[in-house]
Design a protein around this motif. Structure first.
Motif, PDB file in Angstrom:
ATOM      1  N   LYS A  88       0.835  -1.214   0.000  1.00  0.00           N
ATOM      2  CA  LYS A  88       0.000   0.000   0.000  1.00  0.00           C
ATOM      3  C   LYS A  88       0.865   1.259   0.000  1.00  0.00           C
ATOM      4  O   LYS A  88       0.519   2.273  -0.601  1.00  0.00           O
ATOM      5  N   ARG A  89       2.004   1.159   0.668  1.00  0.00           N
ATOM      6  CA  ARG A  89       2.924   2.285   0.715  1.00  0.00           C
ATOM      7  C   ARG A  89       3.499   2.578  -0.678  1.00  0.00           C
ATOM      8  O   ARG A  89       3.783   3.729  -1.018  1.00  0.00           O
ATOM      9  N   HIS A  90       3.631   1.521  -1.478  1.00  0.00           N
ATOM     10  CA  HIS A  90       4.239   1.671  -2.806  1.00  0.00           C
ATOM     11  C   HIS A  90       3.215   1.616  -3.934  1.00  0.00           C
ATOM     12  O   HIS A  90       3.601   1.621  -5.114  1.00  0.00           O
ATOM     13  N   ASN A  91       1.942   1.520  -3.561  1.00  0.00           N
ATOM     14  CA  ASN A  91       0.871   1.485  -4.563  1.00  0.00           C
ATOM     15  C   ASN A  91       1.075   0.355  -5.572  1.00  0.00           C
ATOM     16  O   ASN A  91       1.044   0.552  -6.796  1.00  0.00           O
ATOM     17  N   CYS A  92       1.304  -0.831  -5.047  1.00  0.00           N
ATOM     18  CA  CYS A  92       1.503  -2.005  -5.899  1.00  0.00           C
ATOM     19  C   CYS A  92       0.867  -3.211  -5.220  1.00  0.00           C
ATOM     20  O   CYS A  92       0.280  -3.088  -4.147  1.00  0.00           O
ATOM     21  N   SER A  93       0.978  -4.372  -5.818  1.00  0.00           N
ATOM     22  CA  SER A  93       0.387  -5.572  -5.239  1.00  0.00           C
ATOM     23  C   SER A  93       1.300  -6.188  -4.188  1.00  0.00           C
ATOM     24  O   SER A  93       2.519  -5.972  -4.187  1.00  0.00           O
ATOM     25  N   LEU A  94       0.718  -6.964  -3.322  1.00  0.00           N
ATOM     26  CA  LEU A  94       1.463  -7.709  -2.312  1.00  0.00           C
ATOM     27  C   LEU A  94       2.471  -8.640  -2.990  1.00  0.00           C
ATOM     28  O   LEU A  94       3.622  -8.761  -2.565  1.00  0.00           O
ATOM     29  N   SER A  95       2.035  -9.297  -4.064  1.00  0.00           N
ATOM     30  CA  SER A  95       2.907 -10.225  -4.795  1.00  0.00           C
ATOM     31  C   SER A  95       4.122  -9.508  -5.372  1.00  0.00           C
ATOM     32  O   SER A  95       5.228 -10.066  -5.394  1.00  0.00           O
ATOM     33  N   SER A  96       3.908  -8.281  -5.831  1.00  0.00           N
ATOM     34  CA  SER A  96       5.031  -7.520  -6.389  1.00  0.00           C
ATOM     35  C   SER A  96       6.091  -7.229  -5.331  1.00  0.00           C
ATOM     36  O   SER A  96       7.291  -7.276  -5.611  1.00  0.00           O
ATOM     37  N   VAL A  97       5.654  -6.963  -4.120  1.00  0.00           N
ATOM     38  CA  VAL A  97       6.608  -6.727  -3.024  1.00  0.00           C
ATOM     39  C   VAL A  97       7.385  -8.004  -2.723  1.00  0.00           C
ATOM     40  O   VAL A  97       8.608  -7.973  -2.557  1.00  0.00           O
ATOM     41  N   ALA A  98       6.684  -9.141  -2.662  1.00  0.00           N
ATOM     42  CA  ALA A  98       7.345 -10.419  -2.372  1.00  0.00           C
ATOM     43  C   ALA A  98       8.381 -10.758  -3.443  1.00  0.00           C
ATOM     44  O   ALA A  98       9.469 -11.261  -3.140  1.00  0.00           O
ATOM     45  N   THR A  99       8.044 -10.481  -4.698  1.00  0.00           N
ATOM     46  CA  THR A  99       8.976 -10.746  -5.791  1.00  0.00           C
ATOM     47  C   THR A  99      10.150  -9.786  -5.752  1.00  0.00           C
ATOM     48  O   THR A  99      11.313 -10.179  -5.908  1.00  0.00           O
ATOM     49  N   ARG A 100       9.863  -8.506  -5.533  1.00  0.00           N
ATOM     50  CA  ARG A 100      10.929  -7.503  -5.505  1.00  0.00           C
ATOM     51  C   ARG A 100      11.932  -7.789  -4.396  1.00  0.00           C
ATOM     52  O   ARG A 100      13.153  -7.602  -4.570  1.00  0.00           O
ATOM     53  N   TYR A 101      11.431  -8.256  -3.262  1.00  0.00           N
ATOM     54  CA  TYR A 101      12.316  -8.567  -2.136  1.00  0.00           C
ATOM     55  C   TYR A 101      13.383  -9.584  -2.561  1.00  0.00           C
ATOM     56  O   TYR A 101      14.569  -9.437  -2.237  1.00  0.00           O
ATOM     57  N   VAL A 102      12.972 -10.604  -3.304  1.00  0.00           N
ATOM     58  CA  VAL A 102      13.917 -11.631  -3.748  1.00  0.00           C
ATOM     59  C   VAL A 102      14.801 -11.113  -4.873  1.00  0.00           C
ATOM     60  O   VAL A 102      16.003 -11.398  -4.905  1.00  0.00           O
ATOM     61  N   LEU A 103      14.252 -10.348  -5.791  1.00  0.00           N
ATOM     62  CA  LEU A 103      15.059  -9.772  -6.872  1.00  0.00           C
ATOM     63  C   LEU A 103      16.214  -8.938  -6.339  1.00  0.00           C
ATOM     64  O   LEU A 103      17.275  -8.859  -6.965  1.00  0.00           O
ATOM     65  N   ASP A 104      16.014  -8.319  -5.186  1.00  0.00           N
ATOM     66  CA  ASP A 104      17.034  -7.442  -4.613  1.00  0.00           C
ATOM     67  C   ASP A 104      18.111  -8.191  -3.820  1.00  0.00           C
ATOM     68  O   ASP A 104      19.090  -7.571  -3.382  1.00  0.00           O
ATOM     69  N   LEU A 105      17.946  -9.493  -3.647  1.00  0.00           N
ATOM     70  CA  LEU A 105      18.906 -10.254  -2.847  1.00  0.00           C
ATOM     71  C   LEU A 105      20.185 -10.534  -3.628  1.00  0.00           C
ATOM     72  O   LEU A 105      20.156 -10.715  -4.853  1.00  0.00           O
ATOM     73  N   PRO A 106      21.320 -10.597  -2.943  1.00  0.00           N
ATOM     74  CA  PRO A 106      22.591 -10.863  -3.620  1.00  0.00           C
ATOM     75  C   PRO A 106      22.562 -12.208  -4.353  1.00  0.00           C
ATOM     76  O   PRO A 106      21.963 -13.169  -3.880  1.00  0.00           O
ATOM     77  N   ALA A 107      23.182 -12.252  -5.501  1.00  0.00           N
ATOM     78  CA  ALA A 107      23.336 -13.453  -6.337  1.00  0.00           C
ATOM     79  C   ALA A 107      22.083 -13.832  -7.114  1.00  0.00           C
ATOM     80  O   ALA A 107      22.128 -14.720  -7.964  1.00  0.00           O
ATOM     81  N   VAL A 108      20.959 -13.190  -6.852  1.00  0.00           N
ATOM     82  CA  VAL A 108      19.742 -13.521  -7.586  1.00  0.00           C
ATOM     83  C   VAL A 108      19.764 -12.825  -8.943  1.00  0.00           C
ATOM     84  O   VAL A 108      19.730 -11.605  -9.029  1.00  0.00           O
ATOM     85  N   GLY A 109      19.821 -13.642 -10.002  1.00  0.00           N
ATOM     86  CA  GLY A 109      19.788 -13.095 -11.341  1.00  0.00           C
ATOM     87  C   GLY A 109      18.372 -12.861 -11.817  1.00  0.00           C
ATOM     88  O   GLY A 109      18.083 -11.879 -12.491  1.00  0.00           O
ATOM     89  N   GLY A 110      17.483 -13.796 -11.472  1.00  0.00           N
ATOM     90  CA  GLY A 110      16.108 -13.670 -11.916  1.00  0.00           C
ATOM     91  C   GLY A 110      15.159 -14.484 -11.084  1.00  0.00           C
ATOM     92  O   GLY A 110      15.564 -15.416 -10.378  1.00  0.00           O
TER      93      GLY A 110
END
Length: 339
Positions: free
Chosen positions: A258-280
């Motif tokens: 809600k803070r970012h005006n996006c879906s809950l799923s998008s936050v969960a995905t973004r969290y992993v995308l931002d982790l070290p070594a994660v290419g995709g």
């Protein structure tokens, strides 16, 4: 629409950081209309999501990709904008050169390509050391031009080290990684960063459980688990900490979304995308069934440069996940749940 971000694997193949997972056409998620599945692939490509993750054991996945690939080529579109990462999942047995090459050429025929962009190798039993024979032959086939990238699926850190010590160059390892299952951070992440190996993650949305649909819901019964993904990841949630803690996690992700005006799923995905070594991150794509549009929208949202998780967001997520059980102690390293 912002361009979908990409990452380059060690062999030079450039792939989207959001990959379209095709496990859902394997038959374990309900009936799929193959003709519609081929047609639906165009929606993903039109959205800029051009990388598909499939396998020789995902039912008709390779044939579906092949039909789309053929239509795409005949329409005059540039085939180089499509990337296909398949898996070679052999049954236990002799791994002679002719066995491995036959499997590779079978995938090439099904997918209607003259070489495989990427082969992600899986092996069921580490006690059977013939996985090293298979990888040796795959490496030779790579040198001969039949394979561009040689990768792994669900290998643990110990075996990943063993394979690279043999001089076999590995581009990526596909592993489960999410706000729930963070085992790769324990050991594998550091090794991958040191050896230019990308992590391609699945289960990042826990089969759809990490979404608004399940926020505030009573614990699911067996009858609610109507796909293989839901059953698989519900079991993981139970091991991790149970439904009550999972609801706390969903509530936290919802607050952040809600803070970012996006879906809950998008936050969960973004969290992993931002982790070290994660290419995709591999997100199961809705091919041959209804509802693909919203799914594509969430995928694009999750990799948008406009979605930037703050230190406060990450701290809030960790405040919940730190209350969970230790999955490394309960399950073992990445992929151990399959062995």
């Amino acid at each position: 629409m912002s361009a979908v971000p990409t990452v380059r694997l060690s062999g030079g193949l450039e792939i989207c950081r959001i990959l379209n997972g095709m496990w859902q056409v394997s038959g374990a998620h309900g009936v799929v209309d193959k003709t519609k599945a081929v047609k639906d692939m165009q929606d993903y490509v039109d959205a800029g999501l051009t990388t598909f993750d499939l396998a020789d054991i995902y039912g008709p996945a390779e044939e579906i990709f092949g039909q789309f690939n053929s239509q795409f080529t005949s329409s005059g579109d540039d085939i180089s904008c499509l990337q296909s990462l398949t898996k070679y999942v052999p049954r236990p047995g002799p791994m002679e050169r002719k066995v491995v090459e036959k499997a590779v050429r079978r995938s090439m025929t099904r997918m209607q390509v003259d070489r495989l962009d990427c082969v992600q190798f899986h092996w069921w039993d580490y006690r059977d050391k013939r996985y090293l024979d298979a990888l040796g032959h795959l490496s030779d086939l790579q040198q001969e031009g039949l394979i561009r990238e040689l990768s792994l699926t669900n290998f643990d850190t110990q075996r990943l080290m063993e394979i690279t010590d043999k001089g076999i160059r590995i581009s990526s390892n596909q592993v489960q990684y999410s706000v729930v299952d963070q085992r790769p951070a324990a050991k594998m992440e550091q090794f991958c960063l040191a050896n230019n190996i990308q992590l391609l993650t699945y289960g990042t949305l826990a089969g759809g459980l990490l979404s608004e649909r399940y926020l505030g819901k009573a614990e699911l019964s067996k009858g609610d688990l109507y796909t293989a993904s839901l059953s698989k990841y519900m079991n993981m949630i139970n091991i991790w900490g149970g439904w009550s803690l999972f609801q706390d996690l969903l509530a936290t992700l919802d607050m952040i979304s809600k803070r970012h005006n996006c879906s809950l799923s998008s936050v969960a995905t973004r969290y992993v995308l931002d982790l070290p070594a994660v290419g995709g991150v591999i997100v199961g794509c809705r091919l041959g069934v209804d509802g693909a549009g919203k799914h594509i929208s969430d995928s694009l949202q999750s990799c948008s440069p406009d979605l930037v998780l703050t230190a406060e967001d990450v701290t809030a997520i960790k405040a919940v996940t730190q209350r969970s059980r230790d999955l490394m102690a309960l399950i073992g390293d990445c992929g151990d749940e399959y062995r």
